[in-house]
Design an enzyme around this catalytic site. Structure first.
Site, PDB file in Angstrom:
ATOM      1  N   ASP A  65      -6.433  -3.492  -7.498  1.00  0.00           N
ATOM      2  CA  ASP A  65      -7.003  -4.003  -6.249  1.00  0.00           C
ATOM      3  C   ASP A  65      -7.186  -5.512  -6.345  1.00  0.00           C
ATOM      4  O   ASP A  65      -7.426  -6.063  -7.419  1.00  0.00           O
ATOM      5  CB  ASP A  65      -8.334  -3.336  -5.897  1.00  0.00           C
ATOM      6  CG  ASP A  65      -8.706  -3.654  -4.449  1.00  0.00           C
ATOM      7  OD1 ASP A  65      -8.177  -2.985  -3.558  1.00  0.00           O
ATOM      8  OD2 ASP A  65      -9.494  -4.593  -4.224  1.00  0.00           O
ATOM      9  N   ARG A  70       0.824  -1.219   0.000  1.00  0.00           N
ATOM     10  CA  ARG A  70       0.000   0.000   0.000  1.00  0.00           C
ATOM     11  C   ARG A  70       0.855   1.266   0.000  1.00  0.00           C
ATOM     12  O   ARG A  70       0.514   2.240   0.660  1.00  0.00           O
ATOM     13  CB  ARG A  70      -0.924   0.056   1.218  1.00  0.00           C
ATOM     14  CG  ARG A  70      -2.054  -0.919   1.190  1.00  0.00           C
ATOM     15  CD  ARG A  70      -3.224  -0.385   0.338  1.00  0.00           C
ATOM     16  NE  ARG A  70      -4.224  -1.417   0.148  1.00  0.00           N
ATOM     17  CZ  ARG A  70      -5.268  -1.591   0.951  1.00  0.00           C
ATOM     18  NH1 ARG A  70      -5.497  -0.795   1.947  1.00  0.00           N
ATOM     19  NH2 ARG A  70      -6.114  -2.552   0.714  1.00  0.00           N
ATOM     20  N   TYR A 111     -13.715 -13.276   0.365  1.00  0.00           N
ATOM     21  CA  TYR A 111     -14.498 -12.085  -0.018  1.00  0.00           C
ATOM     22  C   TYR A 111     -15.751 -12.479  -0.793  1.00  0.00           C
ATOM     23  O   TYR A 111     -16.827 -11.921  -0.599  1.00  0.00           O
ATOM     24  CB  TYR A 111     -13.656 -11.111  -0.846  1.00  0.00           C
ATOM     25  CG  TYR A 111     -12.762 -10.241   0.000  1.00  0.00           C
ATOM     26  CD1 TYR A 111     -13.295  -9.201   0.756  1.00  0.00           C
ATOM     27  CD2 TYR A 111     -11.394 -10.469   0.072  1.00  0.00           C
ATOM     28  CE1 TYR A 111     -12.482  -8.412   1.559  1.00  0.00           C
ATOM     29  CE2 TYR A 111     -10.583  -9.686   0.866  1.00  0.00           C
ATOM     30  CZ  TYR A 111     -11.130  -8.651   1.606  1.00  0.00           C
ATOM     31  OH  TYR A 111     -10.331  -7.871   2.394  1.00  0.00           O
ATOM     32  N   ARG A 136      -7.861  11.035  -6.010  1.00  0.00           N
ATOM     33  CA  ARG A 136      -9.108  10.418  -5.544  1.00  0.00           C
ATOM     34  C   ARG A 136     -10.282  11.392  -5.458  1.00  0.00           C
ATOM     35  O   ARG A 136     -11.428  10.978  -5.432  1.00  0.00           O
ATOM     36  CB  ARG A 136      -8.881   9.722  -4.192  1.00  0.00           C
ATOM     37  CG  ARG A 136      -8.226   8.356  -4.297  1.00  0.00           C
ATOM     38  CD  ARG A 136      -9.187   7.282  -4.776  1.00  0.00           C
ATOM     39  NE  ARG A 136     -10.019   6.768  -3.684  1.00  0.00           N
ATOM     40  CZ  ARG A 136     -11.313   6.942  -3.584  1.00  0.00           C
ATOM     41  NH1 ARG A 136     -11.967   7.651  -4.500  1.00  0.00           N
ATOM     42  NH2 ARG A 136     -11.992   6.428  -2.586  1.00  0.00           N
ATOM     43  N   ARG A 147      -4.032   6.411   0.626  1.00  0.00           N
ATOM     44  CA  ARG A 147      -4.615   7.653   1.160  1.00  0.00           C
ATOM     45  C   ARG A 147      -3.713   8.451   2.072  1.00  0.00           C
ATOM     46  O   ARG A 147      -3.990   9.607   2.349  1.00  0.00           O
ATOM     47  CB  ARG A 147      -5.909   7.313   1.905  1.00  0.00           C
ATOM     48  CG  ARG A 147      -7.048   7.023   0.970  1.00  0.00           C
ATOM     49  CD  ARG A 147      -8.163   6.335   1.705  1.00  0.00           C
ATOM     50  NE  ARG A 147      -7.683   5.056   2.238  1.00  0.00           N
ATOM     51  CZ  ARG A 147      -8.434   4.187   2.892  1.00  0.00           C
ATOM     52  NH1 ARG A 147      -9.687   4.457   3.131  1.00  0.00           N
ATOM     53  NH2 ARG A 147      -7.936   3.053   3.312  1.00  0.00           N
TER      54      ARG A 147
END
Ligand code: CP3
Length: 361
Positions: free
Chosen positions: A75, A26, A151, A39, A30
């Protein structure tokens, strides 16, 4: 491969290097103002599906941090869409899969013939490798069959993986079919990333640590081994990462992965010893430490490097992804520190024992 002689690729193969290579899971995210700016105008999935944007985010993060590898911006969940499961990201909540798998009939419905529609990721890899040439290796990635299945079945993140384990225990045939379908799609998807120039592939099995050793070995290991074998045949080293895996590491090594990614819950030398000091290891600072004062970050980073000293094949990383609250300055300082400290404190280095060509030589 675009940078086969880089320190990162050499370390993945267990070959000696002068300076410990470092990158962060990562590393584009953010916590970085440049990412937050993009974003504002684009959703996460939009960035992933627009190679120019994905490449820009990948390149910017690697250059700002001065790390030794760039991980392609994508992702884990993208393959779900081409298999027929739609999802979206809920702000602050994580992914939501619209119609999770619950029955063997749901598994039968999954498609495996649309992997080529993920080629926007390979396009991003091409742009990044074109930018860096042989200067910086690029890491491609995909999810592991277990973590992706979790998931698909839970419909999002989970605490106890009840539905996933229920399907695994009660419908072993459907579980097997699900694993096979995932392997087909993931192998095709990852191979395209390598064709586009990726220098290594990381398989994220982020949540596999919820399994006992017995269940891992019975329901997951044979299928993950199959995936590793297919990915290894692309010719690049394979990194296999999970969290809360201290007890699973020897079984994870049995997949044949070249590098085992380790979280912070076990000292890296103990992790390495548990897999017979074979191959390479990646890790393993607690990502939350990056919110501490610099002196403590430095002390703990030095400890990781000291513990790995004396063997070739250590790639410095965190034990999981960088958190959104992380000060960028601490990540930059940590990168510099890993480079300086590892160069100064290099012990005599033995080449790691990797059967790179699979021929026992
Ligand atoms: O590492 C990198 O810099 C490359 C980019 C990358 C992303 N996701 C972009 C992303 C990578 C390698 C991933 C992998 C991924 N995605 C994993 C495996 C790694 C891990 O954390 O264990 C998982 C489990 C996912 C699924 C996923 N994507 C979740 C659970 C979330 C929400 C959690 C969160 O942090 O908000 C995402 C969203 C996501 N993927 C973000 C980024 C930068 C943050 C959200 C955003 O920008 O809107």
């Amino acid at each position: 491969m675009s940078a086969p002689n880089s320190d990162f690729v050499r370390a993945c193969k267990g070959q000696p290097v002068d300076v410990t290579p470092v990158w962060f899971m990562r590393q584009a995210g953010r916590y970085m103002p440049e990412y937050r700016e993009i974003r504002k105008h684009h959703s996460l999935v939009e960035i992933c599906k627009t190679p120019e944007l994905a490449a820009q985010v990948t390149i910017e993060a690697a250059e700002i941090l001065d790390v030794d590898a760039a991980i392609i911006f994508a992702d884990l969940l993208l393959p779900l869409e081409v298999m027929g499961l739609d999802f979206h990201f809920e702000a602050g909540e994580g992914p939501v899969i619209h119609k999770p798998l619950r029955t063997p009939a749901d598994v039968t419905q999954l498609r495996t013939d649309r992997a080529a529609e993920l080629n926007y990721v390979a396009e991003s890899v091409k742009l990044v490798t074109r930018h860096f040439g042989s200067q910086l290796p690029v890491i491609g990635f995909c999810g592991a069959p277990f973590t992706l299945a979790s998931y698909m079945i839970e419909g999002g993140g989970s605490r106890s993986y009840v539905e996933t384990k229920k399907l695994m225990y009660r419908s072993p045939k459907a579980w097997d079919q699900l694993m096979s379908k995932l392997i087909d799609v993931l192998a095709a998807y990852a191979a395209e990333q390598v064709k586009a120039g990726a220098d290594a592939l990381q398989i994220f099995d982020s949540w596999v640590g919820c399994l006992s050793i017995e269940d891992y070995r019975e329901f997951v290991l044979p299928r993950t081994t199959e995936l590793v074998k297919k990915l290894r045949s692309t010719g690049v080293p394979i990194i296999y990462f999970g969290t809360e895996t201290s007890t699973l590491l020897p079984s994870m090594k049995d997949t044949g992965a070249d590098v085992i990614g380790v979280d912070w819950r076990i000292p890296i030398d103990k992790a390495w010893a548990s897999i017979g000091n074979l191959g390479a290891v990646q890790g393993n600072l607690d990502p939350v430490l990056l919110l501490a004062e610099w002196d403590l970050i430095q002390e703990r980073a030095a400890d990781v490097i000291d513990r790995a000293k004396g063997h070739a094949g250590h790639i410095f990383n965190l034990g999981h992804g960088i958190l959104p609250q992380t000060p960028v300055d601490n990540v930059q300082r940590l990168t510099d520190f890993v480079h300086e400290y590892s160069q100064k404190n290099r012990g005599t280095t033995k080449a790691a024992n990797i059967d790179w060509f699979g021929d026992g030589q």
